[in-house]
Design an enzyme around this catalytic site. Structure first.
Site, PDB file in Angstrom:
ATOM      1  N   PRO A 160       0.823  -1.217   0.000  1.00 26.21           N
ATOM      2  CA  PRO A 160       0.000   0.000   0.000  1.00 26.21           C
ATOM      3  C   PRO A 160       0.854   1.262   0.000  1.00 26.21           C
ATOM      4  O   PRO A 160       1.941   1.303   0.572  1.00 26.21           O
ATOM      5  CB  PRO A 160      -0.799  -0.112   1.309  1.00 26.21           C
ATOM      6  CG  PRO A 160      -0.737  -1.556   1.690  1.00 26.21           C
ATOM      7  CD  PRO A 160       0.570  -2.063   1.184  1.00 26.21           C
TER       8      PRO A 160
ATOM      9  N   LYS B 115       0.207   2.932  -6.868  1.00 31.00           N
ATOM     10  CA  LYS B 115      -0.368   2.121  -7.936  1.00 31.00           C
ATOM     11  C   LYS B 115      -1.556   2.832  -8.591  1.00 31.00           C
ATOM     12  O   LYS B 115      -1.673   2.888  -9.813  1.00 31.00           O
ATOM     13  CB  LYS B 115      -0.804   0.764  -7.369  1.00 31.00           C
ATOM     14  CG  LYS B 115       0.329  -0.045  -6.761  1.00 31.00           C
ATOM     15  CD  LYS B 115      -0.131  -1.415  -6.319  1.00 31.00           C
ATOM     16  CE  LYS B 115      -1.137  -1.362  -5.184  1.00 31.00           C
ATOM     17  NZ  LYS B 115      -0.574  -0.782  -3.943  1.00 31.00           N
ATOM     18  N   THR B 116      -2.436   3.377  -7.771  1.00 32.69           N
ATOM     19  CA  THR B 116      -3.613   4.057  -8.322  1.00 32.69           C
ATOM     20  C   THR B 116      -3.211   5.299  -9.107  1.00 32.69           C
ATOM     21  O   THR B 116      -3.723   5.556 -10.208  1.00 32.69           O
ATOM     22  CB  THR B 116      -4.581   4.441  -7.189  1.00 32.69           C
ATOM     23  OG1 THR B 116      -4.969   3.262  -6.475  1.00 32.69           O
ATOM     24  CG2 THR B 116      -5.821   5.120  -7.749  1.00 32.69           C
TER      25      THR B 116
ATOM     26  N   SER C 221      10.675 -19.235   1.800  1.00 36.10           N
ATOM     27  CA  SER C 221      11.909 -18.454   1.740  1.00 36.10           C
ATOM     28  C   SER C 221      12.624 -18.325   3.081  1.00 36.10           C
ATOM     29  O   SER C 221      13.694 -17.721   3.144  1.00 36.10           O
ATOM     30  CB  SER C 221      11.621 -17.059   1.174  1.00 36.10           C
ATOM     31  OG  SER C 221      10.708 -16.368   1.996  1.00 36.10           O
TER      32      SER C 221
ATOM     33  N   LYS D   1      12.579  -7.163  -0.020  1.00 38.71           N
ATOM     34  CA  LYS D   1      13.253  -7.705   1.164  1.00 38.71           C
ATOM     35  C   LYS D   1      14.523  -6.922   1.486  1.00 38.71           C
ATOM     36  O   LYS D   1      14.809  -6.630   2.656  1.00 38.71           O
ATOM     37  CB  LYS D   1      13.575  -9.184   0.938  1.00 38.71           C
ATOM     38  CG  LYS D   1      12.327 -10.074   0.884  1.00 38.71           C
ATOM     39  CD  LYS D   1      12.684 -11.514   0.568  1.00 38.71           C
ATOM     40  CE  LYS D   1      11.443 -12.393   0.537  1.00 38.71           C
ATOM     41  NZ  LYS D   1      11.741 -13.794   0.194  1.00 38.71           N
TER      42      LYS D   1
END
Length: 757
Positions: free
Chosen positions: A350, A354-355, A664, A707
């Site tokens: 978030p 993106k938007t 992972s 990461k």
């Protein structure tokens, strides 16, 4: 018809009624214009006893001869006139006496052809039938003596039920064949009307065609409804006029037209009429004729993306490539094949933009932008629409988005596609399969519309926080573009260039009233935020400016916000992740993970506890992570390290409220167990991620950039990555690589050699 001559004649306008050739009429010259025209036609004043008669706004009139002149008892001049021939009205001039003279092309007779003779025969037969039906047989003989096809067609004007508009249409139809066809059609309608009246009154006739009967009944019903104040004629005409203007396929038109006819036959008081109107209003509200003109200026698109977003170069490159392909397809007129383009999916934590990236694409293309929030949708009808027979039915969100955009080719952002759920109402993600498949969405069928809608011109962009919850078939239709988090330097730059200017205006301030220094922004980013995006950063800056606005409102200012003021403005700073400080004993390792909120550090703790049996594994783990713990035990056991007798392993992942899954953490688990059983401390400055096999091979993982950014935020100095992930290092910003050392490992032996002190 042929034009015999062009005459310039005085015009007598007809305020009402229509005069056709062969008619003899008496006209009162009431207006000044008419009196001047009548005087100009008088031979005593140099006239020719010929005038031009024409209704108001008509394009065709009649040339007439003046047969007699007189005076009405009230003093008004009167002319008895015989209409002779049609004439096309040309330009007009006003002479020295103020008379309007019109240049009229007089229309002569047309040679009779077999087609005209056949039409005349049909007309006579229909007229004879009608006159006989209404009891006017005495007029049939007069009809038979008319030799001229043109005069025969004009005889329909004597039918008393013919309207003024129809008489005017008859006058302006110069072609004899067309006029005979028109007059015959009116005669047949009048005959049908007479027959249906006879059937309704006597209930004995079944000779009429059902369609004609219904048409007459509809006209009668319309007359009754008009008398009752329930006239729907205008509404039906409006629907038909709107439909005629639409640029739609024949299939769509064939789906809409019967519904308009159905509404015309339906009583205004019925429930069916209500939902028919609602359906027609919805369908006709779709912007069928509207399309935005694409702007394929790639330099402008890149400049716009750079201006709106800091960093994210890989994402911007892919978006520009997408626009370049669309540009070439448009310029070279590439015919749409089985796959007309791709569906882009922006996936990331978030607050990373993106938007706003979707909005920037729409702005670059000069297209309308609509956001459709999919989070929490559990009803398939939200996508495909409801059956229109249901109470409160309406189209799905895709159709409503197109209506909202006002164009058939908008950019539609399908926000939070990973949060679409399924319930007893159906699976919305299954409905999205057709929407997001370029090979199928040219024939998308909404349940409410009940006809196919072409979505191939729509650009769909999906956003998601994670891929794990997106169904496989739906994910297969998406091209995933990872949108990773930002470094602290990028966050500070975003705050300086985007957030602060916007929030200053939103809080009613001006740039010269409040200054937030670069050091202050860096302090907010480093000490108060622990996120991949900038959403919390925006809230903190907003809070800082609100408190500043309070002071300025009472007369203080201008203000400069320095780092030492943040404690008073924002409270205590968020405690930094002291990863190194938590590794105080053997069996503790810093791992790295990706969650829906971005990258994060993940501690792994192993301890020996009294007891026997299988190891205890805690921390709200998924099945894959539990299997990774089992594999790690086996890998460590192959090296000769065993659990002392009378004790058992307890493996724990702190932050137990957060669900964790995935393979992972494999090398971190192996390192923790080895550290515990060897009683050797793990180097505090190191973090690691990678899957491990039973034979100790380190396998590649995903989310490398997220990461490593999380490790950088946590103050980690070294990161162990699988050797196969070496190419992913290019995605990591240079300023992060300057502060972190990356080690590529191929086996668990490589990991242990680097990790253990």
């Amino acid at each position: 018809m042929t034009t015999t001559a062009t005459e310039s004649l005085p015009l007598i306008p007809l305020p009402e009624g229509v005069v056709l050739p062969e008619m003899v009429v008496t006209i009162s010259l009431n207006s000044d214009e008419a009196k001047l025209a009548g005087r100009a036609s008088d031979p005593d004043h140099g006239g020719t006893n010929r005038v031009l008669l024409a209704p108001a706004s008509a394009k065709v009139g009649v040339v007439a001869s003046v047969e007699d002149r007189g005076i009405h008892p009230d003093g008004t001049p009167i002319l008895t006139i015989k209409a002779l021939q049609r004439a096309r009205l040309g330009s007009g001039t006003i002479d020295k006496d103020g008379v309007l003279l019109i240049a009229a092309d007089v229309v002569g007779e047309t040679e009779t052809t077999p087609e005209i003779e056949a039409l005349a025969t049909t007309y006579r037969a229909t007229a004879t039938n009608l006159l006989t039906k209404v009891g006017a047989q005495r007029l049939v003989a007069g009809l038979q003596v008319i030799d001229s096809p043109s005069a025969l067609a004009d005889s329909i004007a004597y039918w008393p039920q013919l309207s003024s508009a129809q008489r005017l249409e008859l006058l302006e139809t110069i072609d004899v064949a067309a006029r005979l066809t028109l007059a015959t059609r009116w005669l047949k309608e009048a005959l049908a009307d007479a027959l249906i009246r006879e059937e309704v009154n006597a209930s004995v006739s079944d000779e009429l065609d059902d369609a004609q009967r219904k048409a007459i009944l509809r006209r009668q019903l319309a007359s009754i409804q008009k008398e009752l104040g329930e006239d729907t004629t205008n509404v039906i005409d409006e629907y038909r006029a709107k439909l005629a203007e639409l640029e739609i396929s024949d299939k769509v038109r064939e789906a809409i037209e019967p519904e308009i006819d159905r509404l015309e036959r339906t009583s205004e008081e019925s429930a069916e009429a209500s939902w028919l109107r609602t359906w027609l209003d919805t369908v006709l509200h779709i912007p069928w004729n509207e399309r935005s003109a694409d702007n394929f200026d790639l330099d402008n698109a890149r400049a716009l993306l750079d201006a709106d977003h800091t960093g994210l170069d890989d994402v911007k490159d892919r978006l520009v490539e997408y626009l370049a392909v669309r540009k070439l397809r448009a310029e070279r007129d590439v015919v749409a094949g089985a796959r007309n383009g791709v569906i882009l999916s922006l996936v990331g934590p978030p607050g990373v933009g993106k938007t706003s990236l979707g909005e920037s694409i729409a702005a670059a293309l000069n297209r309308k932008f609509v956001r459709v929030a999919l989070g929490g949708i559990r009803d398939e009808a939200e996508i495909r629409g409801h059956r229109r027979t249901y109470v409160g039915a309406r189209p799905g969100r895709i159709v409503r988005a197109i209506q909202e955009a006002g164009a058939m080719n908008p950019v539609i952002l399908l926000d939070e596609i990973d949060k679409v759920g399924s319930g007893w109402q159906g699976d919305p993600s299954s409905a999205l399969l057709e929407v997001l498949d370029p090979a199928q969405n040219n024939s998308f069928r909404d349940h409410y519309l009940e006809f196919e809608l072409d979505l191939s011109d729509v650009i769909f962009i999906a956003t998601a926080n994670t891929l794990e919850t997106i169904p496989g078939p739906l994910l297969d239709r998406l091209e995933v573009i990872p949108v990773e988090g930002y470094t602290e330097r990028e966050k500070a730059e975003i705050a300086r260039t985007h957030l602060v200017p916007k929030l200053v205006i939103q809080n009613g301030l001006t740039p010269d009233e409040v200054t937030i220094t670069d050091e202050t922004l860096a302090a907010i980013v480093g000490d108060y935020t622990r996120e991949a995006g900038v959403r919390r950063l925006e809230r903190l800056i907003d809070k800082t400016l609100r408190k500043s606005a309070t002071k300025i409102a009472v007369g203080d200012g201008p203000l400069t916000i320095e780092p030492d003021q943040l404690n008073d403005l924002l409270g205590r700073a968020a405690p930094r992740d002291d990863v190194a400080g938590r590794i105080t004993r053997p069996g503790i390792v810093t791992g790295l993970a990706v969650t829906g909120a971005g990258g994060d550090v993940l501690l792994v703790e192993a301890a020996l506890v009294p007891g026997t049996g299988e190891p205890i594994i805690t921390g709200q783990l998924g099945d894959v992570m539990k299997e990774s713990a089992t594999i790690a035990q086996s890998v460590v056991a192959t090296t000769g390290r065993v659990v002392p007798e009378g004790q058992r392993l307890h493996i724990h992942f702190p932050a137990g409220a957060v669900p964790k899954d995935g393979p992972s953490a494999g090398i971190a688990l192996c390192t923790a167990l080895t550290s515990l059983l060897d009683d050797t401390l793990v180097r505090p400055s190191i973090a690691m991620t990678g899957e491990v096999t039973l034979h100790g091979k380190v396998l590649p993982i995903g989310g490398v950039k997220q990461k490593v950014l999380a490790a950088h935020r946590a103050g980690v100095k070294e990161v162990l990555l699988p050797k196969a992930n070496g190419p992913d290092i290019d995605d990591i910003p240079d300023d992060v690589l300057d502060e972190i050392t990356i080690h590529l490992v191929d086996t668990i032996s490589d990991v242990l050699a680097l990790a253990l002190t």
